[in-house]
Design an enzyme around this catalytic site. Structure first.
Site, PDB file in Angstrom:
ATOM      1  N   LYS A 112       0.838  -1.209   0.000  1.00  0.00           N
ATOM      2  CA  LYS A 112       0.000   0.000   0.000  1.00  0.00           C
ATOM      3  C   LYS A 112       0.873   1.260   0.000  1.00  0.00           C
ATOM      4  O   LYS A 112       0.555   2.249  -0.661  1.00  0.00           O
ATOM      5  CB  LYS A 112      -0.926   0.015   1.224  1.00  0.00           C
ATOM      6  N   LYS A 195      -2.687 -11.143  -8.617  1.00  0.00           N
ATOM      7  CA  LYS A 195      -4.037 -11.596  -8.273  1.00  0.00           C
ATOM      8  C   LYS A 195      -5.118 -10.657  -8.807  1.00  0.00           C
ATOM      9  O   LYS A 195      -4.839  -9.507  -9.138  1.00  0.00           O
ATOM     10  CB  LYS A 195      -4.167 -11.709  -6.753  1.00  0.00           C
ATOM     11  N   LYS A 198      -9.310  -5.144  -7.199  1.00  0.00           N
ATOM     12  CA  LYS A 198      -9.854  -3.894  -7.746  1.00  0.00           C
ATOM     13  C   LYS A 198      -8.801  -2.812  -7.939  1.00  0.00           C
ATOM     14  O   LYS A 198      -8.868  -2.040  -8.877  1.00  0.00           O
ATOM     15  CB  LYS A 198     -10.933  -3.362  -6.814  1.00  0.00           C
TER      16      LYS A 198
HETATM   17  P1  TYM Z   1     -10.802  -8.032   0.835  1.00  0.00           P
HETATM   18  O1  TYM Z   1     -11.987  -7.168   1.009  1.00  0.00           O
HETATM   19  O2  TYM Z   1      -9.645  -7.532   0.055  1.00  0.00           O
HETATM   20  O3  TYM Z   1     -11.234  -9.404   0.212  1.00  0.00           O
HETATM   21  C1  TYM Z   1     -12.305 -10.165   0.755  1.00  0.00           C
HETATM   22  C2  TYM Z   1     -11.993 -11.642   0.679  1.00  0.00           C
HETATM   23  O4  TYM Z   1     -11.740 -12.001  -0.697  1.00  0.00           O
HETATM   24  C3  TYM Z   1     -10.487 -12.652  -0.774  1.00  0.00           C
HETATM   25  N1  TYM Z   1      -9.843 -12.299  -2.055  1.00  0.00           N
HETATM   26  C4  TYM Z   1      -9.254 -13.193  -2.861  1.00  0.00           C
HETATM   27  N2  TYM Z   1      -9.083 -14.521  -2.749  1.00  0.00           N
HETATM   28  C5  TYM Z   1      -8.452 -15.162  -3.763  1.00  0.00           C
HETATM   29  N3  TYM Z   1      -8.008 -14.527  -4.866  1.00  0.00           N
HETATM   30  C6  TYM Z   1      -8.138 -13.199  -5.026  1.00  0.00           C
HETATM   31  N4  TYM Z   1      -7.720 -12.600  -6.112  1.00  0.00           N
HETATM   32  C7  TYM Z   1      -8.783 -12.463  -3.985  1.00  0.00           C
HETATM   33  N5  TYM Z   1      -9.094 -11.151  -3.804  1.00  0.00           N
HETATM   34  C8  TYM Z   1      -9.730 -11.076  -2.618  1.00  0.00           C
HETATM   35  C9  TYM Z   1      -9.668 -12.147   0.402  1.00  0.00           C
HETATM   36  O5  TYM Z   1      -8.665 -13.064   0.767  1.00  0.00           O
HETATM   37  C10 TYM Z   1     -10.739 -12.029   1.472  1.00  0.00           C
HETATM   38  O6  TYM Z   1     -10.955 -13.274   2.088  1.00  0.00           O
HETATM   39  N6  TYM Z   1      -8.641  -7.520   5.264  1.00  0.00           N
HETATM   40  C11 TYM Z   1      -9.697  -8.209   4.563  1.00  0.00           C
HETATM   41  C12 TYM Z   1     -11.078  -7.941   5.108  1.00  0.00           C
HETATM   42  C13 TYM Z   1     -11.202  -8.244   6.551  1.00  0.00           C
HETATM   43  C14 TYM Z   1     -11.275  -9.546   7.133  1.00  0.00           C
HETATM   44  C15 TYM Z   1     -11.359  -9.314   8.540  1.00  0.00           C
HETATM   45  C16 TYM Z   1     -11.283 -10.833   6.615  1.00  0.00           C
HETATM   46  C17 TYM Z   1     -11.245  -7.333   7.543  1.00  0.00           C
HETATM   47  N7  TYM Z   1     -11.349  -7.968   8.739  1.00  0.00           N
HETATM   48  C18 TYM Z   1     -11.463 -10.376   9.416  1.00  0.00           C
HETATM   49  C19 TYM Z   1     -11.354 -11.902   7.536  1.00  0.00           C
HETATM   50  C20 TYM Z   1     -11.459 -11.660   8.924  1.00  0.00           C
HETATM   51  C21 TYM Z   1      -9.654  -7.746   3.125  1.00  0.00           C
HETATM   52  O7  TYM Z   1      -9.167  -6.697   2.823  1.00  0.00           O
HETATM   53  O8  TYM Z   1     -10.305  -8.544   2.268  1.00  0.00           O
END
Ligand code: TYM
Length: 332
Positions: A112, A195, A198
């Site tokens: 980031k 990966k 967005k």
């Molecule tokens: P976020 O919002 O970026 O993504 C949500 C979920 O989607 C999964 N993901 C992917 N998995 C495989 N391939 C990809 N290209 C891909 N892009 C996204 C992420 O692994 C995630 O499971 N920090 C987290 C959100 C969060 C969270 C938590 C998750 C906040 N608190 C507590 C679990 C428990 C995040 O930014 O995910």
């Protein structure tokens, strides 16, 4: 007693195939097997300073798409993170023993900083602490996430264990990243590198709500190359990514068919991409239809959010009362 599961998705807009295959698809099965808490991480999304109306619209979008993917508010607890202020309180306690060095070493923080050097705020630095609070607030042991979140789970264990040591107890159990598959999933994007995400641009992602025509256009524009010239040659990253996407959305014999053509140098990427696009359209069609229906039902959404708030707070309050006691915060 069923084990507790917690997972979240940031409210940054539409959900994509990476979110679905990395996490959401698991949620649907999990809600039958475990005591599940799924939430919309609106506080996490504040690190990038969305406008108030964008933020609210995005929260609604994620709520709609959660439900469209098959999460059942009767079986699991679905809530909006900011509706459960106990999470923010636990975040504060955990911040007191999260150290600068370890936070700065987090891979996602470094990414980031590289991407947005003008917005290195404290919320971004302590993002893994808030995530640990999300998980520990319900004393969860299983966290369904994609591969990209593995390091955050390790940090959640570190912060929970450190709290336990500091206050001389074993209050928080250790949470682990979880998938029904043998390993965590990483869904690649369409831009030939890395990966699906967005922040890599709209052309890199297939959203669950994308119309068939949009999906076809995006896939046809996906990065490829001039084609194999030697039989059985290893695939360059961009091509491997397209095959990995096909593995996720297509039938095994379709994948085997195109693998065979590639290995014989007889593949035509136009046909390959057409098939990939059609299989993506098939995989997302039922979700896309439900998204439209659910989005129109404001009364249902507000009922779901209200029930989630109650259930989420009930569980969180139990933990926060214990934590205050352990820390020594008591009323006179
Ligand atoms: P976020 O919002 O970026 O993504 C949500 C979920 O989607 C999964 N993901 C992917 N998995 C495989 N391939 C990809 N290209 C891909 N892009 C996204 C992420 O692994 C995630 O499971 N920090 C987290 C959100 C969060 C969270 C938590 C998750 C906040 N608190 C507590 C679990 C428990 C995040 O930014 O995910």
């Amino acid at each position: 007693m069923k084990e507790t599961v917690v997972s979240g998705i940031r409210s940054t807009g539409k959900l994509h195939l990476g979110n679905y295959y990395g996490a959401l698809k698991n949620f649907v099965q999990m809600q039958h097997d475990y005591n599940c808490f799924f939430f919309i991480a609106d506080l996490h999304s504040l690190t990038t300073h969305p406008t108030p109306s964008d933020l609210h619209g995005n929260v609604k979008q994620v709520l709609v798409e959660y439900l469209a993917c098959g999460i059942d508010p009767e079986l699991s607890t679905i809530y909006i993170q900011s509706d459960v202020p106990e999470v923010a309180e636990l975040y504060l306690y955990l911040n007191m023993n999260a150290y600068m060095g370890e936070l700065e070493r987090s891979a996602s923080f470094k990414d980031k900083v590289r991407a947005n050097p003008d917005n290195v705020n404290a919320g971004l630095l302590t993002y893994p602490v808030l995530m640990a609070a999300d998980i520990l607030i319900h004393k969860a042991t299983k966290v369904p996430v994609g591969k990209d979140q593995e390091q955050h789970l390790e940090m959640a264990r570190t912060f929970g264990n450190r709290f336990n040591r500091l206050y001389n107890n074993d209050y928080f159990p250790e949470p682990y990243a979880f998938s029904y598959a043998t390993s965590l999933v990483k869904v690649p994007g369409l831009d030939g590198k890395g990966k699906m995400g967005k922040s890599e641009g709209e052309g890199n992602v297939i959203n669950l709500s994308d119309d068939p025509e949009v999906i076809r256009k995006k896939v046809m524009r996906a990065v490829s190359d001039g084609g194999p010239t030697v039989e059985n040659q290893p695939k360059p990253e961009a091509i491997q990514n397209l095959f990995d996407l096909m593995k996720v959305v297509s039938a095994p014999d379709t994948l085997a068919h195109f693998e065979g053509l590639y290995n014989q140098c007889a593949i035509r990427y136009g046909d390959f991409k057409k098939q990939l696009a059609e299989d993506m359209i098939m995989a997302t069609a039922p979700i896309r239809e439900r998204i439209q229906a659910i989005a129109a039902d404001e009364a249902y959404l507000s009922k779901v959010a209200g029930i989630g708030r109650e259930k989420g707070r009930e569980s969180a309050l139990k933990t926060i009362r214990d934590v205050r006691e352990l820390v020594g915060i008591k009323s006179f």
